[in-house]
Design a protein around this motif. Structure first.
Motif, short mmCIF file in Angstrom:
data_model
loop_
_atom_site.label_atom_id
_atom_site.label_comp_id
_atom_site.label_asym_id
_atom_site.label_seq_id
_atom_site.Cartn_x
_atom_site.Cartn_y
_atom_site.Cartn_z
N TYR A 19 2.47 -1.64 -3.73
CA TYR A 19 1.26 -2.45 -3.54
C TYR A 19 1.34 -3.23 -2.24
CZ TYR A 19 -2.28 -6.03 -4.13
OH TYR A 19 -3.35 -6.85 -3.92
N LYS A 20 2.49 -3.85 -1.98
CA LYS A 20 2.65 -4.69 -0.78
C LYS A 20 2.54 -3.86 0.49
CE LYS A 20 6.76 -5.99 0.43
NZ LYS A 20 8.09 -6.66 0.45
N ILE A 35 -1.40 -0.53 -0.72
CA ILE A 35 -2.75 -0.99 -1.06
C ILE A 35 -3.09 -2.28 -0.33
CG2 ILE A 35 -4.24 -1.71 -2.96
CD1 ILE A 35 -2.44 0.02 -4.79
N SER A 36 -2.19 -3.26 -0.37
CA SER A 36 -2.47 -4.56 0.23
C SER A 36 -2.62 -4.47 1.74
CB SER A 36 -1.34 -5.53 -0.14
OG SER A 36 -1.58 -6.80 0.43
N ARG A 37 -1.75 -3.72 2.40
CA ARG A 37 -1.81 -3.61 3.86
C ARG A 37 -3.06 -2.88 4.32
NH1 ARG A 37 3.38 -1.65 6.84
NH2 ARG A 37 2.15 -2.40 8.60
N ALA A 61 -6.06 -2.95 2.85
CA ALA A 61 -7.16 -3.92 2.77
C ALA A 61 -7.03 -4.99 3.86
CB ALA A 61 -7.18 -4.56 1.39
N THR A 62 -5.81 -5.40 4.17
CA THR A 62 -5.59 -6.39 5.22
C THR A 62 -6.03 -5.87 6.58
OG1 THR A 62 -3.72 -7.37 4.01
CG2 THR A 62 -3.85 -7.80 6.38
N ASP A 99 -11.73 -11.15 3.10
CA ASP A 99 -10.69 -10.42 2.37
C ASP A 99 -11.24 -9.79 1.10
OD1 ASP A 99 -8.49 -11.02 4.14
OD2 ASP A 99 -8.58 -13.07 3.40
N GLY A 141 -11.52 -5.71 0.17
CA GLY A 141 -11.06 -5.13 -1.08
C GLY A 141 -12.17 -4.35 -1.79
#
Length: 219
Positions: A138-139, A142-144, A146-147, A168, A172
């Motif tokens: 996720y880190k 997925i998270s990167r 969206a970032t 943000d 997402g």
């Protein structure tokens, strides 16, 4: 008749070129992506990864403390492609809709990549036994993603091309609209990932739906 040169003159001089650690890491990443996707995380040993990459286990442990660290680094490396692609669209030479389509297409190329989806399937299957695996995916995945998209949107907000209360959250939502349904269909339903033509059509529809809700209109 010309005399043959002594063997010492024919043989290349010096030691053979040594491969850099960065080159070796890229080879390991390729081998790991394939092994994890095909055999799963638990069933893939560090010895098998080293053998597939053509290096010793000692070299593998020198580059990565363990299998979890290798998986995390591999995901981070894969996502660098997305970050570079999105950053390339940060100029002023294109209109907002063309730029958004390019940014979303870059996101889709990663989120809907067959290897990435296969890794996501593997993470879901093994998350109960290896909870850190899911957190790292996720880190670094997925998270990167969206970032990176939020960074692109934030520039357009500052230029007053669009209006968003929460950049943000919007990023997402866009990623969910773009990739979540095809990912779920592939992972849970066994349905093939969309073709390039279908992805481009989905990108156009997502961009249109998004901009019709937040485009700045003249008074």
């Amino acid at each position: 008749m010309a005399q043959a040169k002594p063997e010492s003159e024919c043989r290349p001089r010096g030691r053979p070129p040594v491969r850099s650690d960065e080159e070796t890491k890229r080879i390991v990443f390729e081998a790991a992506r394939h092994a994890f996707a095909v055999d799963g995380y638990a069933a893939t040993s560090t010895e098998a990864l080293a053998r597939a990459a053509g290096i010793s286990t000692k070299t593998l442990y020198r580059l990565f403390p363990g299998k979890a660290a290798l998986f995390e680094a591999m995901c981070a490396d894969r996502l660098e492609q997305l970050l570079s692609a999105v950053d390339l669209q940060a100029g002023d030479e294109v209109d907002i809709e063309t730029g958004l389509r390019a940014a979303l297409l870059a996101c889709a190329d990663i989120a809907l990549d067959p290897e990435v989806v296969a890794l996501q399937r593997m993470v879901l299957q093994e998350s109960a036994a290896f909870p850190d695996l899911a957190a790292n995916f996720y880190k670094n995945g997925i998270s990167r993603t969206a970032t990176a998209l939020a960074k692109w949107l934030r520039v357009r907000v500052k230029k007053q091309l669009i209006v968003l209360d929460d950049v943000d959250e919007a990023a997402g939502m866009l990623m969910g609209m773009l990739a979540s349904a095809p990912q779920r269909a592939a992972i849970y339903g066994g349905i093939s990932l969309p073709s390039r033509k279908d992805i481009e059509r989905r990108v156009r529809n997502c961009a249109t739906l998004f901009l019709n809700g937040c485009r700045v209109t003249s008074a």
